[in-house]
Design an enzyme around this catalytic site. Structure first.
Site, short mmCIF file in Angstrom:
data_model
loop_
_atom_site.label_atom_id
_atom_site.label_comp_id
_atom_site.label_asym_id
_atom_site.label_seq_id
_atom_site.Cartn_x
_atom_site.Cartn_y
_atom_site.Cartn_z
CG ASP A 1 -1.72 1.23 1.42
OD1 ASP A 1 -1.67 2.11 0.53
OD2 ASP A 1 -2.41 1.34 2.45
CE LYS B 1 -1.31 7.06 -3.70
NZ LYS B 1 -1.79 6.06 -2.73
CD GLU C 1 -4.75 3.71 -2.73
OE1 GLU C 1 -5.65 4.48 -2.35
OE2 GLU C 1 -3.60 4.09 -3.03
CG ASP D 1 -9.15 4.60 0.92
OD1 ASP D 1 -8.74 5.35 1.83
OD2 ASP D 1 -8.38 3.91 0.22
#
Ligand code: ADP
Ligand code: MG
Length: 630
Positions: A31, A96, A195, A217
C-alpha cells in the site's frame, strides 16, 4: 468510405488474464500511501499479515529526507519525518500527490507545500533539494526500497514480485509513474490494483459475505469511493469515484491555518509551518479519541501559543471537507444503479475514517453504520498481499479480482451510429467479439472506427482509433464475415482486431481507452449521455430506419432493373410510387414514417417478389441465366 453493417449479437467470451509464475514465490502487497505505506504478505496458512520494521511498527511514513552530503543515501520513514522540522526543504512528504503530474496540475499543492517544485523532464514536476533535482518517482522508489528490504529480511530471501495499490482513478501517467517507481526499487510489479478493490478483497476473505458493498477510503491525500459486488468468490467493481485532492492532510491544513492565524505571523517560516502541521496532526488524531485537547507552539518572537481545542470546534473546521465526500458517494451509487438500502455494507478504509465526524457522515449518507472489522490502516495492504499471492500462482483456489471499464467501447456502424461492444462497467480483463459484414457488392475494404462513450451517435463519442481492413475478397453485399474483437487487458489497455473469416486476413490496433481521460471528462461524458438519452434514442432510431430504407430502395431498384419486365405498366407505376414515397420519408426526421413506408413498399411488391422467385426457379431448372430471359 465504406462502413460496417451490424449483423450479429455480441459473442461474450470473457478471457481471464493470468500471470503464472512457479510455485511458492516470495511476493508481497504494498500500500504505497500518500502519508503511510505498508507491506504485507500471505503466511503459510494463507492469511495475509502486515510486516513490521525492526521497532515493530507497521506503518512507514511516506517521507524521504535528502541530505546535501555527497554519497549519503536518502533516509526514509520516521527518521526522515523527524528531519522535517529542521530541514523542511530537504524532506519530501506526500510525493504521491506529485507523481505523474505536471506543474500546472498542482496549483493547490503549491500553496501548502514547503518544497521547491519545478518543471522537470517533459513538464513533469520535480523537487529541487539543494543542487539535486528529485522526481516524485524517485521518492516513491525510496519508500518502496525500504519496504522491500523489510520484507526480504522477514521472508528470508529476495522478492519475486509485488502488487502495488493506487487510487482508483489514477490516470495512465500516474499509474505508469507508480510502475516506474517499482522498477527503480528493483521490484517486479505483478500488477497495480485499485486501493478500494484491494480492501474489498481483504474483507471478502475475512468475512466470506456476499452482496453489494460501498468502500469508503479517506486517507491522507486521497478520497476513493467504490461500489463493489461480491458474488460467489468474485468481486466486481460496479462503479468508482472520488477526489484525488481530499484527505486528512486537508484536515491538518485547516487546523494549521487556524494556529498560524492565531499566532499572528503574517509570513510564517517553513519551520513554523511544519511545526503547526505536526501539531495539527497530533491534535486531530487525539480528537478521534478525546472530546478536547490542547495545542502548544513556541512563537517565533518568543512566548507561547497555547489553547484548548474541542472536537466540535474541529468538526466545524472540517465540516465542508467531510461533506465534500458526499457527492461522489451519491454518484457512485447512482452509477451502480443502487439506493442506500440495497447496500449490504459500507467498508471504512484509511486513517481519516477514524475521525468520528467522518464516521457519522458515512452512516448518514449510506443510511447504515459502516463496518470496521479489518483495521482501516492495514486493509489495503492485506488485500494487495492476497492478490499478489493469487497472481504468483501460489494458490490455485483463489478468487478472480475484477476491475471495470469506465466508459463503453464500440465501433462506428452504418448511419454514424455507435455499436457498443464492451459496455461501460464491464469487468476487465475481457474479450468480446461481434460479426459484421459488407454493405456494398464487391466491397474490398472496411473502415473500423473505434470509439468510447455512452452516446448513440459517433460524433458525440470520443474517437480512439481508426484502421482499415483491406483485401476482403469481392463478394455480394452481406456475404463477407468480418469478426471484430475487443480485448481489454487487466491494465485497461484495449486491442481491437478485425479479421475476415474466409481469407483469414487480419488487422489490429492497440489503444488506450480509459486513460488519458480525467475523472472530470468521464463524468461529463456520462452526464451528457444521461441528459441526451432520449434525443440519442430518437437519432438512433431514425438513422437505423434510414439505413434500412436505403437498403430496401437499392434492392428494389436492382430488382426493377433485372426483372422490371415482369410488371405491367400499372404495377410498375405503383412500385415506383411506393419507392418515391419511401425516399421522401428519408428526407424528413420521422423514423416511424420511414418504417411505415418500408412496410408499404414491401406490401406493394409482394406479388413482384413472387414472380421473380418463380422466374428464378424456372431459370435454374432450365439451366439458363436470368439475363437470357430478359
Ligand atoms: P494514505 O492512504 O493517504 O497514506 P492513510 O490511510 O495512511 O492515508 O491515512 C493517513 C491519514 O489518516 C493521515 O491524515 C492521518 O493523520 C490520519 N489518521 C491516522 N490515524 C488517525 C486518527 N486516529 N484520527 C484521525 N486521523 C487519523
Ligand atoms: Mg490509503
Amino acid at each position: 468510405m465504406d462502413v460496417l453493417l451490424d449483423i450479429a449479437e455480441p459473442g461474450q467470451t470473457p478471457k481471464p488474464h493470468e500471470i503464472r509464475l512457479e510455485d511458492q514465490k516470495r511476493v508481497v502487497g504494498i500500500d504505497l500511501g500518500t502519508t503511510y505505506s505498508l507491506v504485507a504478505a500471505v503466511d503459510m496458512d494463507g492469511k495475509p499479515a502486515c510486516i513490521a520494521d525492526d521497532a515493530g511498527v507497521l506503518s512507514l511514513p511516506s517521507v524521504v529526507y535528502y541530505s546535501d552530503e555527497p554519497g549519503r543515501e536518502p533516509i526514509t520513514g520516521q527518521k526522515a519525518l523527524e528531519q522535517a522540522i529542521n530541514h523542511p526543504e530537504k524532506t519530501i512528504a506526500s510525493a504521491k500527490r506529485l507523481m505523474g503530474r505536471g506543474l500546472e496540475d498542482l496549483a493547490d499543492e503549491m500553496s501548502h507545500s514547503s518544497l521547491a517544485l519545478e518543471a522537470g523532464e517533459g513538464g513533469m514536476v520535480q523537487i529541487a533539494v539543494g543542487s539535486q533535482h528529485i522526481s516524485p518517482v524517485g521518492v516513491a522508489a525510496e519508500i518502496l526500497k525500504s519496504l522491500k528490504s523489510r520484507a526480504e529480511e522477514a521472508m528470508g530471501g529476495e522478492l519475486h514480485g509485488a502488487v502495488i495499490t493506487v487510487p482508483a482513478y489514477f490516470d495512465d501517467a500516474q499509474r505508469q509513474a507508480t510502475k516506474d517507481a517499482g522498477r527503480l526499487a528493483g521490484l517486479e510489479v505483478l500488477r497495480l490494483v485499485n486501493e478500494p478493490t484491494a480492501a474489498a478483497l481483504a474483507y471478502g476473505l475475512d468475512q466470506g459475505r456476499e452482496g453489494m458493498y460501498a468502500i469508503y477510503d479517506l486517507g491522507g491525500g486521497t478520497f476513493d469511493i467504490s461500489i463493489l459486488k461480491l458474488n460467489k468468490g468474485v468481486f466486481q467493481v460496479m462503479s468508482t469515484g472520488g477526489n484525488s485532492s481530499l484527505g486528512g492532510d486537508d484536515f491538518d491544513n485547516k487546523l494549521a491555518d487556524l494556529f498560524i492565524q492565531e499566532i499572528g505571523d503574517e509570513n510564517p517560516s517553513a519551520t513554523l509551518m511544519q511545526i503547526c502541521k505536526r501539531e495539527a496532526r497530533r491534535v486531530k488524531e487525539q480528537l478521534s479519541q478525546l472530546e478536547e485537547t490542547t495545542v502548544n507552539i513556541a512563537k517565533p518572537d518568543g512566548g507561547n501559543y497555547s489553547r484548548t481545542i474541542t472536537r466540535s470546534e474541529f468538526n466545524e473546521l472540517i465540516k465542508k471537507l467531510v461533506r465534500a465526500t458526499g457527492l461522489p458517494c451519491r454518484r457512485a451509487m447512482k452509477d451502480a444503479g443502487l439506493s442506500g438500502d440495497k447496500l449490504q455494507g459500507v467498508v471504512l478504509v484509511g486513517g481519516s475514517t477514524r475521525v468520528p465526524a467522518v464516521r457519522d457522515f458515512v452512516a448518514e449518507i449510506f443510511k447504515q453504520e459502516p463496518l470496521v472489522d479489518v483495521d482501516p490502516d492495514q486493509v489495503v495492504a492485506l488485500g494487495a498481499a492476497h492478490q499478489a499471492d493469487l497472481l504468483s500462482g501460489n494458490r490455485r483456489d483463489g478468487m478472480l479480482l475484477l476491475d471495470v471499464t469506465p466508459l463503453s467501447l464500440g465501433i462506428e456502424t452504418m448511419g454514424e451510429l455507435v455499436e457498443k461492444i464492451v459496455p461501460r462497467n464491464s469487468p476487465i480483463p475481457t474479450a468480446r467479439a461481434q460479426e459484421f459484414t459488407t454493405f456494398k457488392d464487391g466491397q474490398t475494404a472496411m473502415a473500423i472506427h473505434v470509439v468510447q462513450g455512452e452516446r448513440e451517435l459517433v460524433s458525440e463519442c470520443r474517437s480512439l482509433a481508426r484502421f482499415e481492413l483491406r483485401g476482403i475478397p469481392a463478394m455480394t453485399a452481406g456475404a463477407a464475415r468480418i469478426r471484430v474483437t475487443f480485448q481489454v487487458d487487466a491494465d485497461g489497455l484495449l486491442t481491437v482486431s478485425a479479421h475476415e473469416e474466409t481469407t483469414q486476413i487480419a488487422q489490429s490496433v492497440m489503444v488506450k481507452p480509459a486513460y488519458g481521460l480525467s475523472d472530470g471528462e468521464i463524468e461529463t461524458m456520462l452526464r451528457d449521455a444521461i441528459a441526451h438519452g432520449a434525443d440519442d434514442m430518437l437519432a438512433r432510431a431514425f438513422n437505423e430506419a434510414k439505413v434500412d430504407a436505403d437498403r430496401v430502395l437499392a434492392a428494389s431498384g436492382a430488382a426493377l432493373k433485372h426483372d422490371g419486365d415482369l410488371l405491367s405498366e400499372q404495377e410498375l407505376k405503383k412500385v415506383k410510387a411506393a419507392m418515391l414515397k419511401l425516399w421522401e420519408t428519408t428526407q424528413g426526421k420521422d423514423h416511424e414514417a420511414i418504417n411505415q413506408a418500408i412496410r408499404d413498399l414491401d406490401r406493394d411488391t409482394t406479388f413482384f417478389a413472387q414472380r421473380r422467385m418463380d422466374r428464378g426457379v424456372q431459370s435454374s431448372m432450365t439451366g439458363h441465366s436470368v439475363d437470357e430471359f430478359s
